[in-house]
Enzyme design. Structure first.
Site, short mmCIF file in Angstrom:
data_model
loop_
_atom_site.label_atom_id
_atom_site.label_comp_id
_atom_site.label_asym_id
_atom_site.label_seq_id
_atom_site.Cartn_x
_atom_site.Cartn_y
_atom_site.Cartn_z
CD GLU A 63 -2.83 1.39 2.26
OE1 GLU A 63 -2.87 0.55 3.18
OE2 GLU A 63 -3.65 2.33 2.16
CG ASP A 79 -3.62 -2.65 4.23
OD1 ASP A 79 -2.90 -1.83 4.86
OD2 ASP A 79 -4.79 -2.43 3.91
CG ASP A 82 -7.33 -3.34 6.32
OD1 ASP A 82 -7.44 -2.39 5.53
OD2 ASP A 82 -8.27 -4.11 6.60
CB THR A 84 -4.61 3.70 8.68
OG1 THR A 84 -3.76 2.72 8.13
CG2 THR A 84 -3.79 4.92 9.02
C1 IPD Z 1 -9.39 0.83 4.87
C2 IPD Z 1 -10.10 -0.14 5.78
C3 IPD Z 1 -11.59 0.19 5.85
C4 IPD Z 1 -12.21 0.23 4.48
C5 IPD Z 1 -11.47 1.19 3.58
C6 IPD Z 1 -9.99 0.79 3.50
P1 IPD Z 1 -6.80 1.35 5.48
O1 IPD Z 1 -8.01 0.49 4.77
O2 IPD Z 1 -9.95 -1.45 5.32
O3 IPD Z 1 -12.30 -0.78 6.59
O4 IPD Z 1 -13.55 0.63 4.62
O5 IPD Z 1 -12.05 1.10 2.29
O6 IPD Z 1 -9.30 1.66 2.64
O7 IPD Z 1 -6.75 2.67 4.80
O8 IPD Z 1 -7.13 1.45 6.91
O9 IPD Z 1 -5.63 0.48 5.16
CA CA Z 2 -6.53 -1.19 3.90
CA CA Z 3 -3.43 0.37 5.26
#
Ligand code: IPD
Ligand code: CA
Ligand code: CA
Length: 254
Positions: A63, A79, A82, A84
Site C-alpha cells: 500500500e 497492507d 488495515d 489506519t
Molecule cells: C481501509 C479499511 C476500511 C475500508 C477502507 C480501506 P486502510 O483500509 O480497510 O475498513 O472501509 O475502504 O481503505 O486505509 O485502513 O488500510
Molecule cells: Ca486497507
Molecule cells: Ca493500510
C-alpha cells in the site's frame, strides 16, 4: 512458505502493537480523511525487508510503497496496517494483511488481528484457520437474521447517494449492520461465521488479497455485486456465507 508469512505477520503485528496509543506522526494521502501514520510505513518496511531477504526474486505490491520492479511469478500483496483510522484514534481494531499470489492467483493469505492476538490464515485448497482452529462460514439463510458489515471508501462523496441508499436498505432488511474499519478483519469474521455478509465499494488489492482467500477456504463466496468472479483489483466486493449471497446481490443491483 505459509509459516514464513505467519512469522512476518506476527513480527509486523508486534511493531504495530508497540506503536498503538503512542505518540506518532500522521500525514494525509488522497484527502483529509485518508491517513498514513509513521507506523504504516515502519511496519511495511519491516515486511518488505523480510521478503527481500527470504524471497529476493519475488515481486511486491504494498500500500505505502506501491509495486516493485521485479517480475516474478510470485507477488506479495501487503497492507501493513488495515484500519489506519482506528489505529490513529486509538481504537483497537486493525490488522496486518499479507497475501501471496502465484501467476495472479492467491495461494496464501494471512491476517493478523493484532489486538485480538489472532492469526487468520489460508492456503489455497487447504482450508482457513484462526490460530489453530479450522474456520467455517455461518449456515444462516435469512437476511433478517443476518449480521452484516460494510465499509466506506475515502472518496465517499463520489459514490453517494448510492452507498447510503444501500446501507439504509440493509439496515432495514437485516438484523444489524456494523462498520469495523478494517476490511481484512471483515473478511476474517465472515470466514469465522461471525458476520454473514460483507459488501464494500472501491477496495484496494491489499485490502482484500488475503481476506478473499480466507473466506473462500472457509466455504464462503466472494464476487462482485452481480455475482461474477473477481480478482483483487475489483471495485466491488460481496463476501458472504454463500447462503445469503443472492439476497444481497438483489439489493446491491436494484
Ligand atoms: C481501509 C479499511 C476500511 C475500508 C477502507 C480501506 P486502510 O483500509 O480497510 O475498513 O472501509 O475502504 O481503505 O486505509 O485502513 O488500510
Ligand atoms: Ca486497507
Ligand atoms: Ca493500510
Amino acid at each position: 512458505m505459509l509459516n514464513k508469512i505467519i512469522e512476518i505477520a506476527k513480527q509486523a503485528g508486534e511493531i504495530a502493537k508497540d506503536g498503538f496509543q503512542s505518540k506518532f506522526e500522521i500525514d494525509y494521502k488522497s484527502n483529509s480523511t485518508d491517513l498514513v501514520t509513521e507506523y504504516d510505513k515502519k511496519v511495511e518496511a519491516v515486511i518488505i525487508n523480510f521478503i527481500r531477504k527470504e524471497f529476493p526474486t519475488h515481486s511486491i505490491l504494498a500500500e505505502e510503497s506501491g509495486q516493485s520492479e521485479k517480475s516474478s511469478e510470485f507477488r506479495w500483496v501487503i497492507d501493513p496496517i488495515d484500519g489506519t483510522t482506528n489505529f490513529a484514534h486509538g481504537l483497537p481494531i486493525f490488522s496486518v494483511s499479507i497475501g501471496v499470489q502465484r501467476n495472479g492467483k492467491t495461494i496464501f493469505g494471512v491476517v493478523n488481528d493484532v489486538m485480538m492476538e489472532t492469526i487468520y490464515s489460508a492456503e489455497l485448497g487447504n482450508g482457513s484457520y484462526s490460530n489453530n482452529t479450522k474456520l467455517k462460514v455461518s449456515s444462516n439463510y435469512e437476511l433478517k437474521k443476518s449480521l452484516l458489515v460494510t465499509g466506506f471508501p475515502y472518496d465517499l462523496e463520489n459514490y453517494l447517494p448510492n452507498i447510503s441508499e444501500k446501507f439504509s436498505e440493509f439496515l432495514l432488511k437485516s438484523r444489524a449492520v456494523r462498520r469495523l474499519g478494517s476490511a481484512a478483519i471483515d473478511f476474517c469474521y465472515i470466514a469465522a461465521g461471525v458476520f454473514d455478509g460483507y459488501w464494500e465499494m472501491n477496495l484496494h488489492p491489499w485490502d482484500m488479497c488475503a481476506g478473499k482467500l480466507i473466506v473462500e477456504e472457509a466455504g464462503g463466496l466472494v464476487t462482485n455485486f452481480s455475482g461474477k468472479d473477481i480478482d483483487i483489483f475489483s471495485k466491488e466486493i460481496l463476501a458472504t456465507n454463500g447462503r445469503i449471497h443472492s439476497k444481497m446481490r438483489e439489493i446491491l443491483t436494484s
